[in-house]
Design a protein around this motif. Structure first.
Motif, PDB file in Angstrom:
ATOM      1  N   GLY A   1      46.356  49.827  28.154  1.00 24.25           N
ATOM      2  CA  GLY A   1      46.866  49.290  29.413  1.00 24.25           C
ATOM      3  C   GLY A   1      48.031  48.347  29.200  1.00 24.25           C
ATOM      4  O   GLY A   1      49.047  48.407  29.909  1.00 24.25           O
TER       5      GLY A   1
ATOM      6  N   TRP B   1      51.427  47.170  31.877  1.00 25.62           N
ATOM      7  CA  TRP B   1      50.658  46.482  32.904  1.00 25.62           C
ATOM      8  C   TRP B   1      50.511  45.012  32.549  1.00 25.62           C
ATOM      9  O   TRP B   1      50.568  44.624  31.377  1.00 25.62           O
ATOM     10  CB  TRP B   1      49.275  47.107  33.043  1.00 25.62           C
TER      11      TRP B   1
ATOM     12  N   ALA C   1      45.559  45.372  33.240  1.00 30.74           N
ATOM     13  CA  ALA C   1      44.927  46.077  32.124  1.00 30.74           C
ATOM     14  C   ALA C   1      43.439  45.753  32.052  1.00 30.74           C
ATOM     15  O   ALA C   1      42.602  46.628  31.777  1.00 30.74           O
ATOM     16  CB  ALA C   1      45.623  45.708  30.812  1.00 30.74           C
TER      17      ALA C   1
ATOM     18  N   CYS D   1      40.470  48.450  32.625  1.00 29.66           N
ATOM     19  CA  CYS D   1      39.504  48.579  31.520  1.00 29.66           C
ATOM     20  C   CYS D   1      38.075  48.401  32.038  1.00 29.66           C
ATOM     21  O   CYS D   1      37.178  49.194  31.722  1.00 29.66           O
ATOM     22  CB  CYS D   1      39.838  47.547  30.449  1.00 29.66           C
TER      23      CYS D   1
END
Length: 292
Positions: free
Chosen positions: A230, A235, A240, A244
């Motif tokens: 990410g 990002w 991110a 996640c």
């Protein structure tokens, strides 16, 4: 091309270490260059045991040297490390991070500081915990500890939200720019809690716990890999982290439905790029002088 160098354990069967981390980063669009610190038949929690061995620190250094000979380290945008087999491997990791950053100063180092926790069945070789704290964590851009590891890094117990915030604050002062604390059961043991700590603020995300008889192994490796990918997509750390958190929930939900012990990363691979459920992260601590 954005390459990711992933230095951690590997199992032939199942999903732990590189066997958990490599595919998610590839599925999210990145080339991944795995280097195995150990190669086992399966993870070490099986009652049947396991076979395989740890590689020497020199074995790892030799592979890195080969990559350098190919002149591809300039294309390495992240070094990710997890389980290390020996304390000497930690020294090679530190050398490798320095080498990669000499070729690409914008590369990041993401460290999952796997430490001995006999109560959880996690055993690492003598000297590794000390090397992680003294050598690798200070040079890491991101660290991804679980609650036990975060407590060791911060040198304190974690039994509530305020403790977790303070522990993250202490961890940030040791060098990393970002801390992802995974499964903070001391905050609320009725949920799976993850915390993102930056120098701008601290965020908490919660998702449901599944009633799984045997806790899957390799979840931390999955978290680390998805968050790294990410960040490399450009990002923000919060974006991110949010992605996640939601993606890992999707994989665990599929694992629960399957009735299998091993993570169902392959069958749930669409969750890695388009999570089907969303659990918003909440700001719990804004920037203040204590984070400077």
């Amino acid at each position: 091309m954005q390459g990711i160098l992933s230095i951690q354990s590997h199992v032939s069967y199942g999903h732990a270490g590189n066997s958990s981390a490599v595919f998610p980063m590839q599925r999210m669009g990145f080339e991944v260059w795995p280097i195995h610190t150990v190669q086992f038949s399966n993870h070490t929690h099986y009652t049947q045991g396991w076979t395989g061995h740890a590689f020497s620190a020199q074995d790892i250094a030799d592979v890195v040297r080969g990559l350098e000979n190919l002149d591809v380290l300039k294309d390495c945008h992240a070094v990710v490390t997890g389980y290390q087999g020996t304390a000497e491997q930690c020294s090679v990791v530190a050398d490798t991070v320095a080498k990669v950053k000499s070729h690409n100063p914008n590369a990041i180092y993401v460290c999952d500081p796997v430490m001995s926790n006999p109560a959880k069945g996690c055993i690492v070789a003598p000297g590794i915990t000390e090397q992680l704290i003294s050598t690798l964590i200070p040079i890491a851009d991101v660290i991804v500890p679980n609650q036990f590891e975060l407590a060791q890094i911060a040198n304190m117990q974690i039994s509530c939200l305020e403790d977790a915030v303070e522990a993250c604050r202490r961890a940030l002062k040791k060098g990393p720019k970002l801390v992802i604390a995974k499964h903070l059961h001391g905050v609320d043991n009725s949920c799976f809690n993850m915390m993102l700590a930056t120098k701008e603020g601290i965020y908490l995300a919660k998702r449901p716990l599944f009633p799984i008889t045997k806790e899957p192994i390799g979840v931390g490796d999955l978290i680390t890999s998805i968050f790294t990918a990410g960040l490399l997509k450009g990002w923000t750390p919060l974006q991110a982290f949010q992605h996640c958190h939601d993606a890992v929930h999707g994989v665990l939900k599929a694992t629960h439905k399957s009735g299998e012990w091993e993570l169902q990363t392959i069958s749930a691979q669409d969750e890695l790029v388009s999570p089907s459920e969303h659990f918003p992260a909440q700001l719990v601590k804004e920037h203040s002088a204590t984070f400077a």
